[in-house]
Design a protein around this motif. Structure first.
Motif, PDB file in Angstrom:
ATOM      1  N   GLU A 290       0.842  -1.207   0.000  1.00 43.09           N
ATOM      2  CA  GLU A 290       0.000   0.000   0.000  1.00 43.09           C
ATOM      3  C   GLU A 290       0.871   1.250   0.000  1.00 43.09           C
ATOM      4  O   GLU A 290       0.587   2.226  -0.695  1.00 43.09           O
ATOM      5  N   GLY A 294       0.863   4.133  -2.830  1.00 48.38           N
ATOM      6  CA  GLY A 294       0.565   5.517  -2.440  1.00 48.38           C
ATOM      7  C   GLY A 294       1.688   6.456  -2.870  1.00 48.38           C
ATOM      8  O   GLY A 294       1.450   7.575  -3.321  1.00 48.38           O
ATOM      9  N   MET A 317      -7.277  11.161  -6.028  1.00 48.39           N
ATOM     10  CA  MET A 317      -6.975   9.721  -5.907  1.00 48.39           C
ATOM     11  C   MET A 317      -5.870   9.494  -4.881  1.00 48.39           C
ATOM     12  O   MET A 317      -5.957   8.595  -4.048  1.00 48.39           O
ATOM     13  N   TYR A 321      -6.431   7.443  -1.284  1.00 52.14           N
ATOM     14  CA  TYR A 321      -5.680   6.199  -1.105  1.00 52.14           C
ATOM     15  C   TYR A 321      -4.687   6.304   0.062  1.00 52.14           C
ATOM     16  O   TYR A 321      -4.599   5.420   0.912  1.00 52.14           O
ATOM     17  N   CYS A 322      -3.956   7.412   0.079  1.00 56.31           N
ATOM     18  CA  CYS A 322      -2.875   7.546   1.063  1.00 56.31           C
ATOM     19  C   CYS A 322      -3.411   7.722   2.483  1.00 56.31           C
ATOM     20  O   CYS A 322      -2.827   7.194   3.434  1.00 56.31           O
ATOM     21  N   SER A 373     -13.041  11.999   2.212  1.00 53.81           N
ATOM     22  CA  SER A 373     -12.892  10.956   1.183  1.00 53.81           C
ATOM     23  C   SER A 373     -14.157  10.845   0.330  1.00 53.81           C
ATOM     24  O   SER A 373     -14.073  10.537  -0.862  1.00 53.81           O
ATOM     25  N   ARG A 377     -14.050  11.197  -3.642  1.00 51.59           N
ATOM     26  CA  ARG A 377     -14.560  10.147  -4.553  1.00 51.59           C
ATOM     27  C   ARG A 377     -15.568  10.744  -5.532  1.00 51.59           C
ATOM     28  O   ARG A 377     -15.676  10.293  -6.671  1.00 51.59           O
TER      29      ARG A 377
END
Ligand code: FAD
Length: 390
Positions: A290, A294, A317, A321-322, A373, A377
């Motif tokens: 991961e 990232g 993104m 993700y991070c 988030s 998204r």
């Protein structure tokens, strides 16, 4: 596609590491989590400034070094790796300087940019309010024209750096009659000012990195307006992409990641090192995957900026993700370290300096600050995938 850094970039990384290791050895700071949010050190900030490492990627005409954003991300990656106290200059270097370069008057550039570059402008971010977070267009803090001045009334919350800031970047409503996104403006104001009252916000980790800022008939000159009156919302949108996109979204708790791996190698449980447990190995390895993904997403953002493009979906993104990685790291750390991992650094029994507990609590906010988030998204769905607005 070439994933390697150039020799010059590798040398630069080495130079930054050497500097940071020297400062740790010299006792200027102790590596810790969230140094870019919670670490306030005028000395560290000014030392970076003297090396030309604030404004590294700003154009030379504004006093910067004219280096690439990949270089800047290398610099910030190392600052975060070593958990250095970088909060005082972080926001100005990352986004406010750019806003001034882009939208400021010649006088504003002359006043603000050298101060940022010298590490003397500690700028807090004043966007959110009790009724305006994701929907920034709902900002109610009012800036009313009065001759050559604006009179500010209202409240900001979650203002970063509130206790230390000597400038505040402020978003306020300048036309209450206009459609909500068209009546907002940006200002940079010096702090303190008569009528400004700052109440520190003690967050879930017990630190005071933010605050509520109250404005009671605060008079500022019109020259504090940044850019075009009532166009502030559109000016900010671009700035938010830069806010979301940095290494800090991935590596705020990097000292914990390193400490956790060391802990799992050195701590014996049931007669063998913790890292011999297949479940622990599996989870640490997944975390490493991961982290690497990232990191690639984040460097891609730097690449996009260097191409002269605004990193919109790329930043969204990377941040989604991070920040999820950071939360997985914190969650796993509390599990691997065990019950004592819930102790904070003030306890002598706290393993790995209490970083597991700090990070577990602190990382909850990562997926809220600078755009939640869910909102990000939505950005990916609409601007990335071209789906219609919901
Ligand atoms: C640790 C931390 C630091 C911060 N630092 C700063 C700072 O320095 N300066 C500053 O100005 N602000 C700062 N903020 C504020 C931050 O920007 C807001 O918290 C964030 O934008 C969310 O706004 P809100 O809290 O009002 O939640 P709301 O906007 O009320 O959202 C509540 C929930 O509804 C969801 N939601 C809202 N709208 C939608 C939608 N359209 N679609 C799907 N879901 C939606 C959200 O994702 C969230 O889960 C900080 C916040 C935190 C937690």
């Amino acid at each position: 596609m070439d994933f390697r850094f150039t020799e010059e970039q590798n040398n630069f990384r080495g130079e930054v590491r050497g500097f940071l290791e020297g400062e740790i050895a010299g006792g200027l700071f102790k590596p810790g989590c969230d140094g870019w949010i919670h670490g306030f050190s005028p000395e560290f900030t000014r030392k970076l400034a003297r090396k030309g490492w604030i404004g590294l990627s700003w154009p030379k005409e504004f006093g910067g070094q004219g280096r690439s954003n990949v270089d800047r991300f290398i610099l910030t990656e190392e600052i975060l790796r070593y958990g250095a106290p970088a909060a005082l200059h972080w926001f100005a270097d990352r986004q406010i300087g750019r806003a001034v370069m882009h939208f400021g008057t010649p006088e504003q550039k002359k006043e603000m940019l050298p101060r940022i570059l010298h590490g003397d402008a500690w700028v807090g971010l004043g966007l959110s309010e009790p009724e305006a977070g994701s929907d920034l267009g709902s900002v109610q803090t009012r800036a009313a024209e009065d001759g050559d001045s604006y009179i500010i009334n209202g409240q900001k919350m979650w203002t970063s750096c509130a206790r230390y800031m000597n400038y505040m970047y402020l978003v306020a409503r300048t036309d209450p009659t206009a459609p909500k996104h068209r009546g907002i403006s940006e200002f940079i104001i010096p702090i303190p000012l008569p009528g400004v009252n700052i109440v520190p916000t003690i967050d879930i980790t017990g630190t005071e990195a933010w605050g509520e800022v109250f404005f009671d008939n605060v008079k500022i000159p019109k020259t504090n307006l940044i850019g075009e009156k009532n166009r502030g919302f559109y000016q900010i949108v671009n700035q938010l992409d830069y806010e979301r996109s940095g290494m800090e979204r991935l590596m705020g708790n990097y000292p914990l990641f390193e400490a956790l791996i060391k802990f799992s190698k050195e701590t014996m449980r049931h007669g063998k090192p913790v890292c011999q447990d297949p479940l622990v190995r599996d989870k640490l390895a997944r975390l490493q995957v991961e982290f690497e993904v990232g990191r690639l997403l984040t460097y891609r953002v730097a690449f996009v900026i260097d191409q002269g493009r605004v990193p919109n979906t790329e930043a969204a993104m990377a941040k989604v993700y991070c920040t999820a990685f950071e939360q997985h790291l914190a969650d796993l750390a509390t599990k691997i370290v065990g019950m004592y991992g819930q102790l904070t650094e003030d306890s002598k029994w706290a393993p790995i300096s209490g970083m597991a507990a700090h990070s577990f609590l602190g990382s909850m906010g990562y997926s809220l600050q600078a755009g939640t988030s869910e909102i990000l998204r939505n950005v990916i769905a609409t601007r990335g995938l071209g789906l219609p607005e919901a």
